[in-house]
Scaffold this motif. Sequence first.
Motif, PDB file in Angstrom:
ATOM      1  N   GLN A   1       0.849  -1.194   0.000  1.00  0.00           N
ATOM      2  CA  GLN A   1       0.000   0.000   0.000  1.00  0.00           C
ATOM      3  C   GLN A   1       0.885   1.245   0.000  1.00  0.00           C
ATOM      4  O   GLN A   1       1.939   1.260   0.621  1.00  0.00           O
ATOM      5  CB  GLN A   1      -0.912   0.029   1.228  1.00  0.00           C
ATOM      6  CG  GLN A   1      -1.915  -1.091   1.285  1.00  0.00           C
ATOM      7  CD  GLN A   1      -2.761  -1.024   2.548  1.00  0.00           C
ATOM      8  OE1 GLN A   1      -3.079   0.043   3.053  1.00  0.00           O
ATOM      9  NE2 GLN A   1      -3.107  -2.189   3.072  1.00  0.00           N
ATOM     10  N   TRP A   2       0.427   2.278  -0.689  1.00  0.00           N
ATOM     11  CA  TRP A   2       1.181   3.531  -0.747  1.00  0.00           C
ATOM     12  C   TRP A   2       0.731   4.469   0.367  1.00  0.00           C
ATOM     13  O   TRP A   2      -0.459   4.592   0.644  1.00  0.00           O
ATOM     14  CB  TRP A   2       1.000   4.197  -2.106  1.00  0.00           C
ATOM     15  CG  TRP A   2       1.655   3.416  -3.199  1.00  0.00           C
ATOM     16  CD1 TRP A   2       1.046   2.569  -4.086  1.00  0.00           C
ATOM     17  CD2 TRP A   2       3.050   3.366  -3.499  1.00  0.00           C
ATOM     18  NE1 TRP A   2       1.978   2.001  -4.918  1.00  0.00           N
ATOM     19  CE2 TRP A   2       3.217   2.473  -4.588  1.00  0.00           C
ATOM     20  CE3 TRP A   2       4.179   3.987  -2.961  1.00  0.00           C
ATOM     21  CZ2 TRP A   2       4.458   2.191  -5.147  1.00  0.00           C
ATOM     22  CZ3 TRP A   2       5.420   3.703  -3.522  1.00  0.00           C
ATOM     23  CH2 TRP A   2       5.558   2.819  -4.593  1.00  0.00           C
ATOM     24  N   PHE A   3       1.688   5.119   0.973  1.00  0.00           N
ATOM     25  CA  PHE A   3       1.459   6.128   2.007  1.00  0.00           C
ATOM     26  C   PHE A   3       2.260   7.362   1.606  1.00  0.00           C
ATOM     27  O   PHE A   3       3.361   7.233   1.076  1.00  0.00           O
ATOM     28  CB  PHE A   3       1.959   5.631   3.376  1.00  0.00           C
ATOM     29  CG  PHE A   3       1.260   4.400   3.862  1.00  0.00           C
ATOM     30  CD1 PHE A   3       0.191   4.491   4.750  1.00  0.00           C
ATOM     31  CD2 PHE A   3       1.660   3.137   3.430  1.00  0.00           C
ATOM     32  CE1 PHE A   3      -0.458   3.352   5.197  1.00  0.00           C
ATOM     33  CE2 PHE A   3       1.019   1.990   3.882  1.00  0.00           C
ATOM     34  CZ  PHE A   3      -0.038   2.097   4.756  1.00  0.00           C
ATOM     35  N   GLU A   4       1.708   8.530   1.866  1.00  0.00           N
ATOM     36  CA  GLU A   4       2.418   9.750   1.493  1.00  0.00           C
ATOM     37  C   GLU A   4       2.946  10.448   2.731  1.00  0.00           C
ATOM     38  O   GLU A   4       2.236  10.610   3.724  1.00  0.00           O
ATOM     39  CB  GLU A   4       1.484  10.678   0.714  1.00  0.00           C
ATOM     40  CG  GLU A   4       2.239  11.742  -0.038  1.00  0.00           C
ATOM     41  CD  GLU A   4       1.347  12.499  -1.008  1.00  0.00           C
ATOM     42  OE1 GLU A   4       1.105  13.691  -0.749  1.00  0.00           O
ATOM     43  OE2 GLU A   4       0.901  11.887  -2.001  1.00  0.00           O
ATOM     44  N   ARG A   5       4.214  10.844   2.681  1.00  0.00           N
ATOM     45  CA  ARG A   5       4.857  11.603   3.747  1.00  0.00           C
ATOM     46  C   ARG A   5       5.483  12.838   3.114  1.00  0.00           C
ATOM     47  O   ARG A   5       6.409  12.720   2.317  1.00  0.00           O
ATOM     48  CB  ARG A   5       5.960  10.777   4.451  1.00  0.00           C
ATOM     49  CG  ARG A   5       5.454   9.538   5.154  1.00  0.00           C
ATOM     50  CD  ARG A   5       4.756   9.931   6.469  1.00  0.00           C
ATOM     51  NE  ARG A   5       4.037   8.815   7.036  1.00  0.00           N
ATOM     52  CZ  ARG A   5       2.752   8.533   6.845  1.00  0.00           C
ATOM     53  NH1 ARG A   5       2.025   9.287   6.056  1.00  0.00           N
ATOM     54  NH2 ARG A   5       2.171   7.522   7.427  1.00  0.00           N
ATOM     55  N   GLU A   6       4.928  14.010   3.438  1.00  0.00           N
ATOM     56  CA  GLU A   6       5.427  15.281   2.899  1.00  0.00           C
ATOM     57  C   GLU A   6       5.559  15.236   1.380  1.00  0.00           C
ATOM     58  O   GLU A   6       6.551  15.671   0.805  1.00  0.00           O
ATOM     59  CB  GLU A   6       6.754  15.659   3.567  1.00  0.00           C
ATOM     60  CG  GLU A   6       6.596  15.877   5.069  1.00  0.00           C
ATOM     61  CD  GLU A   6       7.912  16.201   5.762  1.00  0.00           C
ATOM     62  OE1 GLU A   6       8.948  16.344   5.081  1.00  0.00           O
ATOM     63  OE2 GLU A   6       7.895  16.308   7.000  1.00  0.00           O
ATOM     64  N   GLY A   7       4.552  14.653   0.733  1.00  0.00           N
ATOM     65  CA  GLY A   7       4.498  14.606  -0.722  1.00  0.00           C
ATOM     66  C   GLY A   7       5.293  13.477  -1.361  1.00  0.00           C
ATOM     67  O   GLY A   7       5.309  13.346  -2.585  1.00  0.00           O
ATOM     68  N   ILE A   8       5.954  12.657  -0.545  1.00  0.00           N
ATOM     69  CA  ILE A   8       6.770  11.555  -1.073  1.00  0.00           C
ATOM     70  C   ILE A   8       6.044  10.233  -0.817  1.00  0.00           C
ATOM     71  O   ILE A   8       5.628   9.958   0.308  1.00  0.00           O
ATOM     72  CB  ILE A   8       8.159  11.523  -0.392  1.00  0.00           C
ATOM     73  CG1 ILE A   8       8.888  12.861  -0.558  1.00  0.00           C
ATOM     74  CG2 ILE A   8       9.011  10.367  -0.926  1.00  0.00           C
ATOM     75  CD1 ILE A   8       9.156  13.276  -1.970  1.00  0.00           C
ATOM     76  N   PRO A   9       5.898   9.371  -1.837  1.00  0.00           N
ATOM     77  CA  PRO A   9       5.261   8.075  -1.629  1.00  0.00           C
ATOM     78  C   PRO A   9       6.195   7.081  -0.926  1.00  0.00           C
ATOM     79  O   PRO A   9       7.360   6.943  -1.289  1.00  0.00           O
ATOM     80  CB  PRO A   9       4.904   7.595  -3.034  1.00  0.00           C
ATOM     81  CG  PRO A   9       5.736   8.393  -3.966  1.00  0.00           C
ATOM     82  CD  PRO A   9       6.178   9.629  -3.259  1.00  0.00           C
ATOM     83  N   PHE A  10       5.656   6.426   0.080  1.00  0.00           N
ATOM     84  CA  PHE A  10       6.340   5.373   0.826  1.00  0.00           C
ATOM     85  C   PHE A  10       5.539   4.087   0.653  1.00  0.00           C
ATOM     86  O   PHE A  10       4.314   4.110   0.626  1.00  0.00           O
ATOM     87  CB  PHE A  10       6.383   5.703   2.324  1.00  0.00           C
ATOM     88  CG  PHE A  10       7.417   6.711   2.732  1.00  0.00           C
ATOM     89  CD1 PHE A  10       8.437   6.353   3.598  1.00  0.00           C
ATOM     90  CD2 PHE A  10       7.367   8.019   2.280  1.00  0.00           C
ATOM     91  CE1 PHE A  10       9.399   7.274   4.005  1.00  0.00           C
ATOM     92  CE2 PHE A  10       8.312   8.953   2.675  1.00  0.00           C
ATOM     93  CZ  PHE A  10       9.332   8.575   3.542  1.00  0.00           C
TER      94      PHE A  10
END
Length: 193
Positions: free
Chosen positions: A142-151
Amino acid sequence: MYTWEALEEACANCRKCSLHEKRTNPVFGAGVKTAEIMLVGEGPGETEDLQGEPFVGKAGQLLDDMLKIIGLDRKSNIYIANVVKCRPPKNRDPLHEEQEACIGWLREQYRLLQPKLVICLGRIAAGALIHPDFKITREHGQWFEREGIPFIAIYHPSALLRDESKRPETFLDLKAIEQKIKELCPNTELSYY
């Protein structure tokens, strides 16, 4: 503000937690320092501690094979680091206080690299970077976004060595990562060989 060289030297002299007492080598990171893709594992194992480089044991060999499937290679288009830079005794999970003592080094690596995509290898890295109660069996791929960056998190290669039944879903996760790289990482040349 560190340069890569100053950061590595400072990390090599770190005494913030007790893990430094028994290490052979700190395991700072490896790969391309201008890469758009950053991989983060939990911490070094025995082989990594001896060689001073991340993911060089059996799990590292599997990781290299996994990355080849989607055109990635540590020598040409990725950077690999760990949450903790020193090997925990008997390869146990790094304790919360050890992760807290060491996470600043990873944050500086992230700041210097400025990746466009971060891949967490296993639940420890995902718990440190995505959210603290990360469940790898439920949330991998699953994709998660942190400060505009996908993790994204995938199973740690050592988990795949222990349980081969997780490999088909990991293959699907890798293909999703490959697609995201094509969308977001214009300077990353994928090399299939």
